[in-house]
Design an enzyme around this catalytic site. Structure first.
Site, PDB file in Angstrom:
ATOM      1  N   ASP A  65      38.512  80.320  22.532  1.00  0.00           N
ATOM      2  CA  ASP A  65      37.229  81.025  22.521  1.00  0.00           C
ATOM      3  C   ASP A  65      37.405  82.408  23.148  1.00  0.00           C
ATOM      4  O   ASP A  65      37.784  82.521  24.310  1.00  0.00           O
ATOM      5  CB  ASP A  65      36.168  80.213  23.276  1.00  0.00           C
ATOM      6  CG  ASP A  65      34.751  80.666  22.916  1.00  0.00           C
ATOM      7  OD1 ASP A  65      34.505  81.887  22.907  1.00  0.00           O
ATOM      8  OD2 ASP A  65      33.908  79.792  22.640  1.00  0.00           O
ATOM      9  N   SER A 115      29.847  82.793  19.448  1.00  0.00           N
ATOM     10  CA  SER A 115      30.628  81.587  19.140  1.00  0.00           C
ATOM     11  C   SER A 115      29.893  80.623  18.217  1.00  0.00           C
ATOM     12  O   SER A 115      30.545  79.821  17.538  1.00  0.00           O
ATOM     13  CB  SER A 115      30.967  80.840  20.432  1.00  0.00           C
ATOM     14  OG  SER A 115      31.808  81.615  21.235  1.00  0.00           O
ATOM     15  N   PHE A 284      34.053  65.393  31.948  1.00  0.00           N
ATOM     16  CA  PHE A 284      34.754  65.570  33.221  1.00  0.00           C
ATOM     17  C   PHE A 284      34.095  66.551  34.174  1.00  0.00           C
ATOM     18  O   PHE A 284      34.639  66.829  35.241  1.00  0.00           O
ATOM     19  CB  PHE A 284      36.208  65.982  32.935  1.00  0.00           C
ATOM     20  CG  PHE A 284      36.919  65.008  32.030  1.00  0.00           C
ATOM     21  CD1 PHE A 284      37.377  63.793  32.529  1.00  0.00           C
ATOM     22  CD2 PHE A 284      37.093  65.278  30.685  1.00  0.00           C
ATOM     23  CE1 PHE A 284      38.015  62.877  31.701  1.00  0.00           C
ATOM     24  CE2 PHE A 284      37.733  64.372  29.852  1.00  0.00           C
ATOM     25  CZ  PHE A 284      38.193  63.170  30.359  1.00  0.00           C
ATOM     26  N   GLU A 325      39.335  73.150  21.652  1.00  0.00           N
ATOM     27  CA  GLU A 325      38.911  74.478  22.080  1.00  0.00           C
ATOM     28  C   GLU A 325      39.382  74.793  23.494  1.00  0.00           C
ATOM     29  O   GLU A 325      39.156  74.007  24.422  1.00  0.00           O
ATOM     30  CB  GLU A 325      37.374  74.589  22.046  1.00  0.00           C
ATOM     31  CG  GLU A 325      36.928  76.015  22.351  1.00  0.00           C
ATOM     32  CD  GLU A 325      35.478  76.152  22.820  1.00  0.00           C
ATOM     33  OE1 GLU A 325      34.958  77.265  22.699  1.00  0.00           O
ATOM     34  OE2 GLU A 325      34.884  75.176  23.309  1.00  0.00           O
ATOM     35  N   ASP A 330      36.981  82.673  27.103  1.00  0.00           N
ATOM     36  CA  ASP A 330      35.757  83.461  26.916  1.00  0.00           C
ATOM     37  C   ASP A 330      35.001  83.673  28.228  1.00  0.00           C
ATOM     38  O   ASP A 330      34.517  84.769  28.515  1.00  0.00           O
ATOM     39  CB  ASP A 330      34.881  82.697  25.912  1.00  0.00           C
ATOM     40  CG  ASP A 330      33.577  83.395  25.596  1.00  0.00           C
ATOM     41  OD1 ASP A 330      33.620  84.490  25.015  1.00  0.00           O
ATOM     42  OD2 ASP A 330      32.511  82.841  25.939  1.00  0.00           O
ATOM     43  N   HIS A 334      34.016  87.086  30.146  1.00  0.00           N
ATOM     44  CA  HIS A 334      32.614  87.448  30.428  1.00  0.00           C
ATOM     45  C   HIS A 334      32.431  87.799  31.908  1.00  0.00           C
ATOM     46  O   HIS A 334      31.629  88.652  32.264  1.00  0.00           O
ATOM     47  CB  HIS A 334      31.670  86.296  30.072  1.00  0.00           C
ATOM     48  CG  HIS A 334      31.325  86.220  28.616  1.00  0.00           C
ATOM     49  ND1 HIS A 334      30.812  87.284  27.914  1.00  0.00           N
ATOM     50  CD2 HIS A 334      31.410  85.198  27.729  1.00  0.00           C
ATOM     51  CE1 HIS A 334      30.600  86.920  26.647  1.00  0.00           C
ATOM     52  NE2 HIS A 334      30.963  85.666  26.511  1.00  0.00           N
ATOM     53  N   ASP A 371      37.442  82.536  17.863  1.00  0.00           N
ATOM     54  CA  ASP A 371      36.163  82.722  17.163  1.00  0.00           C
ATOM     55  C   ASP A 371      35.770  84.199  17.114  1.00  0.00           C
ATOM     56  O   ASP A 371      35.179  84.665  16.176  1.00  0.00           O
ATOM     57  CB  ASP A 371      35.076  81.848  17.793  1.00  0.00           C
ATOM     58  CG  ASP A 371      35.067  81.911  19.315  1.00  0.00           C
ATOM     59  OD1 ASP A 371      35.920  82.607  19.920  1.00  0.00           O
ATOM     60  OD2 ASP A 371      34.202  81.248  19.923  1.00  0.00           O
ATOM     61  N   HIS A 372      36.143  84.926  18.178  1.00  0.00           N
ATOM     62  CA  HIS A 372      35.811  86.351  18.270  1.00  0.00           C
ATOM     63  C   HIS A 372      36.662  86.943  19.378  1.00  0.00           C
ATOM     64  O   HIS A 372      37.313  86.210  20.128  1.00  0.00           O
ATOM     65  CB  HIS A 372      34.322  86.556  18.583  1.00  0.00           C
ATOM     66  CG  HIS A 372      33.908  85.822  19.837  1.00  0.00           C
ATOM     67  ND1 HIS A 372      34.273  86.240  21.101  1.00  0.00           N
ATOM     68  CD2 HIS A 372      33.227  84.665  20.010  1.00  0.00           C
ATOM     69  CE1 HIS A 372      33.817  85.382  21.981  1.00  0.00           C
ATOM     70  NE2 HIS A 372      33.188  84.396  21.359  1.00  0.00           N
ATOM     71  N   HIS A 451      31.474  90.319  23.978  1.00  0.00           N
ATOM     72  CA  HIS A 451      32.457  90.073  22.927  1.00  0.00           C
ATOM     73  C   HIS A 451      32.863  91.399  22.296  1.00  0.00           C
ATOM     74  O   HIS A 451      32.144  92.391  22.386  1.00  0.00           O
ATOM     75  CB  HIS A 451      31.860  89.166  21.850  1.00  0.00           C
ATOM     76  CG  HIS A 451      31.495  87.804  22.360  1.00  0.00           C
ATOM     77  ND1 HIS A 451      30.819  86.874  21.617  1.00  0.00           N
ATOM     78  CD2 HIS A 451      31.715  87.223  23.570  1.00  0.00           C
ATOM     79  CE1 HIS A 451      30.649  85.775  22.324  1.00  0.00           C
ATOM     80  NE2 HIS A 451      31.175  85.960  23.520  1.00  0.00           N
TER      81      HIS A 451
HETATM   82 ZN    ZN Z   1      31.333  84.427  24.844  1.00  0.00          ZN
END
Ligand code: ZN
Length: 494
Positions: A65, A115, A284, A325, A330, A334, A371-372, A451
């Site tokens: 991701d 996403s 988890f 994933e 990601d 961020h 995804d990006h 992103h």
């Molecule tokens: Zn993101």
């Protein structure tokens, strides 16, 4: 002190001697002969490549991701440097796959994607809007229509229809956009628990994402689902549960029968007898699982979850579809933390390596993509072997290069994000920037870094992986998987 922190300090202490040597060390520089020999070997490898036109039995789709191209380059350097190497010459496991393409990630209504829209494109074969899970491009975000759950069909549904096994592994909440697109439909990605769904949407028949993990999906439903997000599956009043409908989805999962198991820790996961388990749910963490660097031993590695899922699914003679994933690359980005993003990318590379070791590549197609991207850059003229998380030190120098303001700067940075400094930049030291808590400086202040809109990579090995080439729209990834399995044809779709 966590494992990751210790590793960071060792790196800082050992690399300065190695980088000085880089200016004269032939092991790092190479020679005219060695570069020529390596180049010829690369051609020989390509000439020897044999196309496998057989139908695939299994497909594993790995999604990093937010793992854009600059993330790949920086992560491969970090992975090499963690082994005490210079780093640039390293390949992440999947970068050695024979087939590669560039993928255009935009959503139908957004130049820069999220996403949800992108995972929908990967899983259904049709691009759609930003923020939605497996709804058609014509359906508005947040709008509940009668055919919300039937208008488009994800790949795992067809796989279930013909008796294949299906599974998801993610370090994010299993209700988060990327894993959700394997099994659920929602006109808004935020509808993770029932308490997130507005009353009028519920009245119109829309359901939250978590409860859809129980759905049969045109077969008998997911065989294995491992990740985070426990709170969305359990009722309020039990721990950190968020559900207001009183349902405990983990209990309902156990009602699937004798072969059903539910686990919450690494030890519980390792204690599961996979030969007698037909339905395995592992949650988890209440929310996302921890970042890979320095994570608690109570939470399994992405590699361990991947290994468990493959062991379970490979018992199905009809084959399987598994999506894995690396969900928190990601989140590292961020937060403006290259340290967390890159260590999670390295963890994804390890999970892919584990899968490659376990499967027969003559019958299993493995795809690795993102995804990006993110607005993450690798810049300046750092010398070979310079610590990738460190300050830029140029070739033939032993001191950090200075920017126009007379201060040093890091190789890695973000166009926007929480690392933006209003006014004058502070003068950074090597020790500060190598600390795991350091946030890279950025230009435009934003609480959450965004992103990026450029293309991402797609890497493939196994049957019919030769279809991965050129520059393609993201929804084509579904069609590659569908064609490799002859899936819709076998599922009776005209
Ligand atoms: Zn993101």
């Amino acid at each position: 002190m966590t494992r990751g922190v210790i590793r960071g300090f060792i790196l800082a202490a050992t690399m300065s001697a190695a980088t000085l040597a880089a200016d004269t060390n032939e092991d790092i520089l190479g020679t005219t002969e060695s570069w020529t020999k390596d180049g010829e070997a690369a051609i020989a490898e390509r000439l020897a490549y044999k196309i496998n036109k057989k139908r695939a039995k299994n497909v594993i789709l790995f999604v990093g991701d937010g793992m854009g191209i600059s993330t790949l380059t920086a992560a491969r350097i970090l992975e090499g440097q963690l082994r005490g190497e210079s780093g640039e010459e390293n390949y992440l496991s999947f970068e050695e796959f024979p087939n590669t393409a560039l993928v255009k990630t935009y959503n139908v209504d957004s130049q820069v994607a999220d996403s949800a829209g992108t995972a929908s494109a990967l899983n259904t074969g049709t691009k759609t809007r930003i923020g939605v899970i497996n709804t058609p491009p014509t359906q508005m975000q947040g709008q509940c229509t009668a055919d919300t759950e039937t208008a488009v069909t994800p790949l795992a549904y067809y796989a279930e229809k013909i008796g294949m096994g299906t599974g998801i592994v993610s370090t994010a909440r299993l209700t988060h956009a990327t894993p959700a697109a394997v099994y659920a439909h929602a006109p808004l990605r935020d509808w993770e628990a029932d308490s997130d769904v507005p009353a009028e949407a519920k009245a119109a028949g829309c359901r939250d994402i978590a409860q859809q993990i129980l759905d049969p999906m045109m077969g008998d439903g997911l065989e294995v689902a491992l990740g985070g997000g426990r709170r969305n599956f359990q009722p309020t009043g039990t721990g950190k549960g968020k559900r207001e409908d009183g349902r405990d989805i983990t209990k309902e999962w156990m009602e699937k029968g004798k072969g059903a198991a539910y686990v919450e820790t690494t030890d519980e996961l390792k204690a599961v007898d996979l030969t007698t388990t037909s339905k395995l749910l592992g949650l988890f963490d209440n929310s996302h699982m921890q970042f890979s660097a320095g994570h608690s031993a109570e939470q399994p590695d992405l590699s361990v979850m991947t290994e468990t899922a493959i062991n379970m699914l490979s018992q199905n003679k009809k084959g399987y579809y598994l999506m894995v994933e690396g969900g928190r690359i990601d989140h590292g980005h961020h937060a403006g933390s290259a340290y967390n993003a890159l260590n999670d990318a390295v963890a994804l590379s390890a999970a892919v390596k584990k899968a490659v070791e376990m499967v027969d590549l003559d019958e299993t197609l493995i795809l690795v993509t993102a995804d990006h991207s993110h607005v993450f850059t690798m810049a300046g003229y750092a010398k070979r072997g310079n610590p990738i998380l460190g300050l830029v030190v140029e070739a033939h120098s032993d001191t950090p290069a200075l920017a126009g303001d007379g201060k040093p700067y890091t190789t890695l940075g973000y166009h926007n994000g929480p690392g933006a400094v209003p006014g004058e930049r502070p003068a950074l030291t090597q020790e500060e920037v190598l600390a795991p808590t350091h946030l890279q400086q950025s230009l435009i202040p934003r609480n959450s870094e965004t992103h990026g809109g450029e293309d991402v990579g797609l890497f493939a090995i196994g049957p019919r992986s030769y279809l991965v080439r050129g520059t393609m729209e993201q929804n084509v990834v579904f069609h590659i998987m569908d064609h490799a399995l002859d899936l819709r044809k076998r599922a009776g779709v005209k």
